[in-house]
Design a protein around this motif. Structure first.
Motif, PDB file in Angstrom:
ATOM      1  N   LEU A  22       0.841  -1.215   0.000  1.00 22.88           N
ATOM      2  CA  LEU A  22       0.000   0.000   0.000  1.00 22.88           C
ATOM      3  C   LEU A  22       0.863   1.247   0.000  1.00 22.88           C
ATOM      4  O   LEU A  22       0.533   2.258  -0.631  1.00 22.88           O
ATOM      5  N   THR A  23       1.956   1.186   0.726  1.00 22.37           N
ATOM      6  CA  THR A  23       2.841   2.365   0.752  1.00 22.37           C
ATOM      7  C   THR A  23       3.439   2.615  -0.617  1.00 22.37           C
ATOM      8  O   THR A  23       3.538   3.761  -1.086  1.00 22.37           O
ATOM      9  N   ASP A  24       3.855   1.555  -1.304  1.00 20.48           N
ATOM     10  CA  ASP A  24       4.397   1.743  -2.657  1.00 20.48           C
ATOM     11  C   ASP A  24       3.356   2.271  -3.607  1.00 20.48           C
ATOM     12  O   ASP A  24       3.640   3.121  -4.477  1.00 20.48           O
ATOM     13  N   LEU A  25       2.112   1.781  -3.425  1.00 24.59           N
ATOM     14  CA  LEU A  25       1.038   2.277  -4.276  1.00 24.59           C
ATOM     15  C   LEU A  25       0.777   3.761  -4.030  1.00 24.59           C
ATOM     16  O   LEU A  25       0.587   4.540  -4.965  1.00 24.59           O
ATOM     17  N   GLY A  26       0.823   4.175  -2.757  1.00 22.78           N
ATOM     18  CA  GLY A  26       0.615   5.598  -2.428  1.00 22.78           C
ATOM     19  C   GLY A  26       1.728   6.469  -2.998  1.00 22.78           C
ATOM     20  O   GLY A  26       1.485   7.581  -3.485  1.00 22.78           O
ATOM     21  N   LYS A  27       2.953   5.971  -2.910  1.00 18.64           N
ATOM     22  CA  LYS A  27       4.075   6.744  -3.454  1.00 18.64           C
ATOM     23  C   LYS A  27       3.942   6.916  -4.951  1.00 18.64           C
ATOM     24  O   LYS A  27       4.182   7.986  -5.515  1.00 18.64           O
ATOM     25  N   GLU A  28       3.536   5.811  -5.603  1.00 20.11           N
ATOM     26  CA  GLU A  28       3.361   5.879  -7.055  1.00 20.11           C
ATOM     27  C   GLU A  28       2.252   6.845  -7.420  1.00 20.11           C
ATOM     28  O   GLU A  28       2.370   7.610  -8.383  1.00 20.11           O
ATOM     29  N   MET A  29       1.181   6.821  -6.625  1.00 23.89           N
ATOM     30  CA  MET A  29       0.076   7.732  -6.921  1.00 23.89           C
ATOM     31  C   MET A  29       0.476   9.191  -6.703  1.00 23.89           C
ATOM     32  O   MET A  29       0.063  10.081  -7.453  1.00 23.89           O
ATOM     33  N   ARG A  30       1.262   9.454  -5.691  1.00 16.56           N
ATOM     34  CA  ARG A  30       1.716  10.822  -5.462  1.00 16.56           C
ATOM     35  C   ARG A  30       2.613  11.313  -6.599  1.00 16.56           C
ATOM     36  O   ARG A  30       2.527  12.471  -7.037  1.00 16.56           O
ATOM     37  N   GLU A  31       3.497  10.440  -7.070  1.00 10.51           N
ATOM     38  CA  GLU A  31       4.347  10.826  -8.198  1.00 10.51           C
ATOM     39  C   GLU A  31       3.514  11.090  -9.439  1.00 10.51           C
ATOM     40  O   GLU A  31       3.772  12.036 -10.206  1.00 10.51           O
ATOM     41  N   GLN A  32       2.508  10.244  -9.658  1.00  7.66           N
ATOM     42  CA  GLN A  32       1.629  10.461 -10.804  1.00  7.66           C
ATOM     43  C   GLN A  32       0.864  11.775 -10.664  1.00  7.66           C
ATOM     44  O   GLN A  32       0.683  12.507 -11.631  1.00  7.66           O
ATOM     45  N   ALA A  33       0.444  12.079  -9.427  1.00  9.06           N
ATOM     46  CA  ALA A  33      -0.269  13.341  -9.203  1.00  9.06           C
ATOM     47  C   ALA A  33       0.657  14.539  -9.440  1.00  9.06           C
ATOM     48  O   ALA A  33       0.237  15.568  -9.995  1.00  9.06           O
ATOM     49  N   ASP A  34       1.927  14.418  -9.033  1.00  4.64           N
ATOM     50  CA  ASP A  34       2.881  15.513  -9.281  1.00  4.64           C
ATOM     51  C   ASP A  34       3.111  15.714 -10.763  1.00  4.64           C
ATOM     52  O   ASP A  34       3.183  16.851 -11.255  1.00  4.64           O
ATOM     53  N   ARG A  35       3.234  14.566 -11.498  1.00  2.00           N
ATOM     54  CA  ARG A  35       3.432  14.696 -12.940  1.00  2.00           C
ATOM     55  C   ARG A  35       2.211  15.329 -13.609  1.00  2.00           C
ATOM     56  O   ARG A  35       2.342  16.168 -14.503  1.00  2.00           O
ATOM     57  N   GLN A  36       1.037  14.904 -13.129  1.00  2.00           N
ATOM     58  CA  GLN A  36      -0.179  15.492 -13.685  1.00  2.00           C
ATOM     59  C   GLN A  36      -0.274  16.985 -13.345  1.00  2.00           C
ATOM     60  O   GLN A  36      -0.692  17.792 -14.165  1.00  2.00           O
ATOM     61  N   LEU A  84       0.119  22.655 -15.125  1.00  2.00           N
ATOM     62  CA  LEU A  84       0.742  23.974 -15.067  1.00  2.00           C
ATOM     63  C   LEU A  84       1.361  24.356 -16.408  1.00  2.00           C
ATOM     64  O   LEU A  84       1.283  25.522 -16.843  1.00  2.00           O
ATOM     65  N   ARG A  85       1.967  23.333 -17.059  1.00  2.00           N
ATOM     66  CA  ARG A  85       2.566  23.616 -18.368  1.00  2.00           C
ATOM     67  C   ARG A  85       1.493  23.943 -19.393  1.00  2.00           C
ATOM     68  O   ARG A  85       1.649  24.872 -20.192  1.00  2.00           O
ATOM     69  N   ASN A  86       0.406  23.205 -19.367  1.00  2.00           N
ATOM     70  CA  ASN A  86      -0.695  23.507 -20.278  1.00  2.00           C
ATOM     71  C   ASN A  86      -1.303  24.888 -19.996  1.00  2.00           C
ATOM     72  O   ASN A  86      -1.650  25.624 -20.927  1.00  2.00           O
ATOM     73  N   LEU A  87      -1.403  25.209 -18.709  1.00  2.00           N
ATOM     74  CA  LEU A  87      -1.925  26.526 -18.343  1.00  2.00           C
ATOM     75  C   LEU A  87      -1.031  27.641 -18.877  1.00  2.00           C
ATOM     76  O   LEU A  87      -1.508  28.644 -19.412  1.00  2.00           O
ATOM     77  N   LEU A  88       0.298  27.408 -18.759  1.00  2.00           N
ATOM     78  CA  LEU A  88       1.231  28.423 -19.232  1.00  2.00           C
ATOM     79  C   LEU A  88       1.168  28.564 -20.754  1.00  2.00           C
ATOM     80  O   LEU A  88       1.174  29.683 -21.292  1.00  2.00           O
ATOM     81  N   VAL A  89       1.086  27.431 -21.471  1.00  2.00           N
ATOM     82  CA  VAL A  89       1.042  27.475 -22.935  1.00  2.00           C
ATOM     83  C   VAL A  89      -0.243  28.144 -23.412  1.00  2.00           C
ATOM     84  O   VAL A  89      -0.232  29.026 -24.279  1.00  2.00           O
ATOM     85  N   HIS A  90      -1.360  27.710 -22.842  1.00  2.00           N
ATOM     86  CA  HIS A  90      -2.643  28.273 -23.268  1.00  2.00           C
ATOM     87  C   HIS A  90      -2.730  29.756 -22.916  1.00  2.00           C
ATOM     88  O   HIS A  90      -3.271  30.567 -23.698  1.00  2.00           O
ATOM     89  N   SER A  91      -2.203  30.127 -21.772  1.00  2.00           N
ATOM     90  CA  SER A  91      -2.207  31.542 -21.400  1.00  2.00           C
ATOM     91  C   SER A  91      -1.340  32.373 -22.346  1.00  2.00           C
ATOM     92  O   SER A  91      -1.689  33.493 -22.717  1.00  2.00           O
ATOM     93  N   GLY A  92      -0.165  31.803 -22.748  1.00  2.00           N
ATOM     94  CA  GLY A  92       0.682  32.518 -23.698  1.00  2.00           C
ATOM     95  C   GLY A  92       0.005  32.718 -25.041  1.00  2.00           C
ATOM     96  O   GLY A  92       0.109  33.789 -25.655  1.00  2.00           O
ATOM     97  N   ILE A  93      -0.714  31.675 -25.504  1.00  2.00           N
ATOM     98  CA  ILE A  93      -1.440  31.812 -26.777  1.00  2.00           C
ATOM     99  C   ILE A  93      -2.525  32.876 -26.669  1.00  2.00           C
ATOM    100  O   ILE A  93      -2.698  33.723 -27.556  1.00  2.00           O
ATOM    101  N   ALA A  94      -3.254  32.819 -25.547  1.00  2.00           N
ATOM    102  CA  ALA A  94      -4.305  33.823 -25.342  1.00  2.00           C
ATOM    103  C   ALA A  94      -3.714  35.229 -25.258  1.00  2.00           C
ATOM    104  O   ALA A  94      -4.276  36.198 -25.797  1.00  2.00           O
ATOM    105  N   LEU A  95      -2.560  35.347 -24.589  1.00  2.00           N
ATOM    106  CA  LEU A  95      -1.914  36.662 -24.482  1.00  2.00           C
ATOM    107  C   LEU A  95      -1.470  37.166 -25.846  1.00  2.00           C
ATOM    108  O   LEU A  95      -1.601  38.364 -26.152  1.00  2.00           O
ATOM    109  N   ALA A  96      -0.940  36.280 -26.688  1.00  2.00           N
ATOM    110  CA  ALA A  96      -0.514  36.692 -28.032  1.00  2.00           C
ATOM    111  C   ALA A  96      -1.703  37.166 -28.858  1.00  2.00           C
ATOM    112  O   ALA A  96      -1.623  38.184 -29.569  1.00  2.00           O
ATOM    113  N   ILE A  97      -2.818  36.435 -28.762  1.00  2.00           N
ATOM    114  CA  ILE A  97      -4.016  36.840 -29.509  1.00  2.00           C
ATOM    115  C   ILE A  97      -4.518  38.197 -29.025  1.00  2.00           C
ATOM    116  O   ILE A  97      -4.850  39.096 -29.817  1.00  2.00           O
ATOM    117  N   MET A  98      -4.566  38.369 -27.698  1.00  2.00           N
ATOM    118  CA  MET A  98      -5.046  39.631 -27.151  1.00  2.00           C
ATOM    119  C   MET A  98      -4.072  40.784 -27.444  1.00  2.00           C
ATOM    120  O   MET A  98      -4.489  41.935 -27.544  1.00  2.00           O
TER     121      MET A  98
END
Length: 421
Positions: free
Chosen positions: A80-94, A99-113
């Motif tokens: 269970l501990t290994d499963l929790g660690k794996e889930m936390r790493e997956q959550a960090d990657r997600q 955040l990266r998608n937010l930054l990219v989409h915000s940059g596109i929106a900023l360029a359009i505006m």
């Protein structure tokens, strides 16, 4: 006599052309919007990235209920501990991906505006510069022949309206100055044409009369000499008037009371010859003034000369000088013929006389005009009134310097001759 003002030439390298100003304003508006958008996105990204993480993670297992995994404070061990660690790493990657998608989409929106803001900035700059373009076109159309035109901007009392009113005031003053200049030149030409015509007639008469003797020639030459002297006095008065209207190149401390006393000493003989009584009231304290001593002395001399020449037999002249209510004042009151109230202001116009012809009395109507020009050049106020029994009362009030500087000891200003104009 007067040429129209030349139209301004177009300068290909002008730095303030309307198109360039419009472009600069557009870029300025776009840069401000882009900068504010970058700052806003930076703050948003910082807040999202620094949000607190929960120590509990929910694990979805198929369609059933979520299972909450708590690693607890103890040592990490077990499946269970290994499963929790794996889930936390997956959550960090997600989380990083979001955040990266937010930054990219915000940059596109900023360029359009940014592009939209540049377009809106171009339209806004055109709207802002439209009144200036209209004023510029109107000013270019105005010349010496149509100085009566005005911008007459309408709208709220903002900066554009204030600029338009300022330009209208400048055009009004320019129109007044040009009208006065035209009138002055016309009058001066008339005043100079009369003696020149008389000189020509006298000389031509002597050339035609072959039997003229020495005495006749002498009388003619004396008459021509008198006319030349009158022309010299007229030209000197014109130069003084021009100097007074141009303004002062320098100012130096002077004593108004001392200058008044000097003018009186030079004019006493003329007053005695004319049989005029003189009353003086000159204060013992110095009346300090900053200005041109020669011009101020000419002002006092012209006032006294006007009071002497336009007096009546057995009349009187009163001159007073001193400090009143914080101002240096010199006033001259004389007896004489009655002056209509509507003629008082016109007496200070160049070449204006009351029922007198130039040349017959040796005057050209410039004395009081010079007085007014010198007074204006020294920021002095001028007051004139007609006496009930005849004559004039003229008062000139000079501003007193806050910290008067004493005049240099032993220095006397250059004294102009008393010219009767």
């Amino acid at each position: 006599m007067f040429r129209a003002l030349p139209k301004p030439r177009s300068l290909p390298n002008a730095r303030l052309r309307p198109s360039r100003v419009r472009t600069r304003l557009t870029l300025l508006y776009g840069a401000l919007f882009t900068l504010s958008g970058i700052v806003l996105l930076g703050i948003l990204f910082l807040l999202v990235s620094q949000s607190p993480k929960s120590v509990f993670h929910e694990i979805k297992r198929g369609p059933g209920p979520a299972v909450t995994v708590d690693p607890g404070p103890g040592p990490a061990s077990g499946p269970l501990t290994d499963l929790g660690k794996e889930m936390r790493e997956q959550a960090d990657r997600q989380r990083h991906a979001e955040l990266r998608n937010l930054l990219v989409h915000s940059g596109i929106a900023l360029a359009i505006m940014t592009l939209i803001s540049l377009a809106l900035g171009w339209l806004l700059a055109n709207r802002v510069l439209r009144p200036l373009s209209t004023m510029n076109t109107t000013i270019q159309r105005i010349s010496a022949r149509n100085l009566h035109e005005r911008l007459a901007a309408e709208g709220p009392p903002d900066e554009m309206k204030a600029l338009s009113d300022t330009v209208d005031g400048l055009l009004e003053r320019l129109e007044t100055a040009l009208a006065a200049h035209k009138r002055f030149v016309a009058n001066a030409a008339h005043e100079l044409r009369t003696p020149l015509t008389l000189e020509h007639a006298l000389i031509e008469e002597m050339l035609i009369d072959r039997e003229a003797g020495r005495d006749e020639l002498r009388k003619t030459f004396q008459r021509v000499l008198e006319i030349c002297q009158q022309q010299g006095r007229l030209l000197e008065s014109l130069l003084t008037l021009t100097t007074g209207e141009r303004g002062l190149d320098r100012r130096e401390p002077l004593d108004l009371s001392e200058l008044t006393g000097q003018v009186l000493d030079a004019a006493r003989a003329e007053l005695d010859v004319r049989g005029l009584s003189l009353a003086t009231r000159i204060g013992p304290a110095p009346a300090a003034v900053l200005g041109d001593p020669a011009l101020v002395e000419r002002l006092i001399a012209n006032l006294l000369d006007n009071a002497t020449d336009y007096n009546v037999p057995g009349g009187s002249v009163e001159i007073e000088c001193g400090v009143r209510e914080g101002r240096a004042v010199v006033s001259v009151v004389n007896t004489g013929r009655e002056v209509p109230a509507e003629q008082l202001e016109r007496l200070f116009e160049p070449f204006h006389r009351l029922d007198r012809t130039a040349g017959r009395d040796g005057h050209h109507g410039l004395g009081l005009s010079i007085v007014r020009a010198i007074a204006l050049a020294h920021d002095a106020s001028l007051a004139v009134s007609a006496r009930p029994g005849g004559g004039l009362s003229v008062q000139v009030s000079f501003p007193v310097p806050a910290d008067p500087v004493p005049a240099e000891p032993g220095r006397q200003p250059e004294r102009p001759a008393l010219n009767r104009t």
